[in-house]
Scaffold this motif. Structure first.
Motif, PDB file in Angstrom:
ATOM      1  N   ILE A 163      -8.603  13.370  28.908  1.00  0.00           N
ATOM      2  CA  ILE A 163      -7.576  12.571  28.245  1.00  0.00           C
ATOM      3  C   ILE A 163      -7.974  11.098  28.235  1.00  0.00           C
ATOM      4  O   ILE A 163      -7.802  10.400  27.231  1.00  0.00           O
ATOM      5  N   LEU A 164      -8.512  10.617  29.351  1.00  0.00           N
ATOM      6  CA  LEU A 164      -8.945   9.219  29.427  1.00  0.00           C
ATOM      7  C   LEU A 164     -10.053   8.938  28.417  1.00  0.00           C
ATOM      8  O   LEU A 164     -10.034   7.924  27.714  1.00  0.00           O
ATOM      9  N   LEU A 190      -5.768   6.907  15.238  1.00  0.00           N
ATOM     10  CA  LEU A 190      -4.607   6.153  15.697  1.00  0.00           C
ATOM     11  C   LEU A 190      -3.595   7.096  16.351  1.00  0.00           C
ATOM     12  O   LEU A 190      -3.056   6.800  17.424  1.00  0.00           O
ATOM     13  N   LEU A 191      -3.375   8.235  15.714  1.00  0.00           N
ATOM     14  CA  LEU A 191      -2.465   9.225  16.284  1.00  0.00           C
ATOM     15  C   LEU A 191      -3.012   9.766  17.603  1.00  0.00           C
ATOM     16  O   LEU A 191      -2.271   9.930  18.578  1.00  0.00           O
ATOM     17  N   GLY A 192      -4.330  10.018  17.635  1.00  0.00           N
ATOM     18  CA  GLY A 192      -4.956  10.503  18.864  1.00  0.00           C
ATOM     19  C   GLY A 192      -4.831   9.508  19.993  1.00  0.00           C
ATOM     20  O   GLY A 192      -4.652   9.885  21.161  1.00  0.00           O
ATOM     21  N   CYS A 193      -4.911   8.224  19.656  1.00  0.00           N
ATOM     22  CA  CYS A 193      -4.754   7.163  20.660  1.00  0.00           C
ATOM     23  C   CYS A 193      -3.354   7.193  21.253  1.00  0.00           C
ATOM     24  O   CYS A 193      -3.175   7.098  22.475  1.00  0.00           O
ATOM     25  N   LEU A 195      -1.256   9.812  21.296  1.00  0.00           N
ATOM     26  CA  LEU A 195      -1.055  11.053  22.032  1.00  0.00           C
ATOM     27  C   LEU A 195      -1.713  11.004  23.410  1.00  0.00           C
ATOM     28  O   LEU A 195      -1.105  11.378  24.416  1.00  0.00           O
ATOM     29  N   SER A 196      -2.961  10.562  23.455  1.00  0.00           N
ATOM     30  CA  SER A 196      -3.659  10.478  24.743  1.00  0.00           C
ATOM     31  C   SER A 196      -3.047   9.392  25.620  1.00  0.00           C
ATOM     32  O   SER A 196      -2.963   9.541  26.844  1.00  0.00           O
TER      33      SER A 196
END
Length: 220
Positions: A163-164, A190-193, A195-196
């Motif tokens: 995740i990091l 951007l969405l992945g940023c 979510l994580s």
């Protein structure tokens, strides 16, 4: 530093961190080999990872982006190997094999479409949308366990190193896409940023000791 230099720097650093992120899957595979079973683990992260990297490889070839071609060639190869190993040790070989073969057929279909499409802009558009959708699915895969994490108020079940790395990687690729003015790269990252980042927030909220537990693996 001008925009071109910053873009080149981001391309190099994003490629390096993304390759390390993909290599994090070896930790899961080592545990599978040691136990000689996949247990309750899902093949979705590896299969969706293979589909996503395969699609981005096709996109990179279409826009002639060396960074995308390099990193997704490595990513597709690693995820293919992970999926094969997962299938070998899975107690549900038929289901996993069906999913895996289906993903390979999907990638081959996309490549066949690209090869036969005469309008390059149309090809870029459709494979861009496909790559975005698959990347969002790949980033969302760990979210299936978030309800359990919130219920038990413990983040021990979440893979902190992965995740990091996702958080770091998505930030880099978002800004790379921003400098290229490429919305197909910007939007999923951007969405992945987010979510994580939300998953990292759960570690801070529920258990600082969970982060300490994973500390030896944070160098990946």
């Amino acid at each position: 530093m001008n925009g071109a230099d910053l873009r080149d720097l981001l391309a190099v650093t994003a490629c390096i961190t993304t390759i390390f992120q993909n290599l994090a899957g070896t930790l899961i595979c080592l545990k599978i080999v040691q136990k000689k079973s996949t247990g309750d683990l899902s093949a979705l992260p590896f299969i969706s990872g293979f589909l996503a990297t395969g699609s981005w490889l096709g996109y990179g070839l279409l826009i002639n982006d060396t960074s995308l071609i390099l990193v997704n060639t490595v990513g597709a190869t690693l995820n293919f190997a992970y999926a094969v190993l997962f299938c070998y040790y899975s107690i549900k070989k038929t289901i996993v094999l069906r999913q895996f073969v289906g993903s390979i057929c999907a990638i081959l279909t996309v490549l066949a479409y690209i090869a036969n499409e005469t309008d390059k802009d149309v090809s870029i558009k459709y494979i861009g949308f496909l790559a975005c959708a698959l990347t969002i699915m790949f980033f969302a895969a760990p979210l299936t366990s978030l309800l359990y994490v919130i219920k038990v108020k413990s983040a021990e079940s979440l893979p902190f190193p992965i995740i990091l790395m996702s958080f770091i990687v998505t930030i880099q690729w978002f800004f790379y896409g921003f400098l290229l003015h490429d919305y197909f790269i910007q939007v999923p990252n951007l969405l992945g940023c987010f979510l994580s980042g939300f998953q990292l927030l759960l570690f801070w909220i529920y258990s600082k000791s969970t982060v300490v537990t994973y500390t030896p693996l944070q160098n990946l």
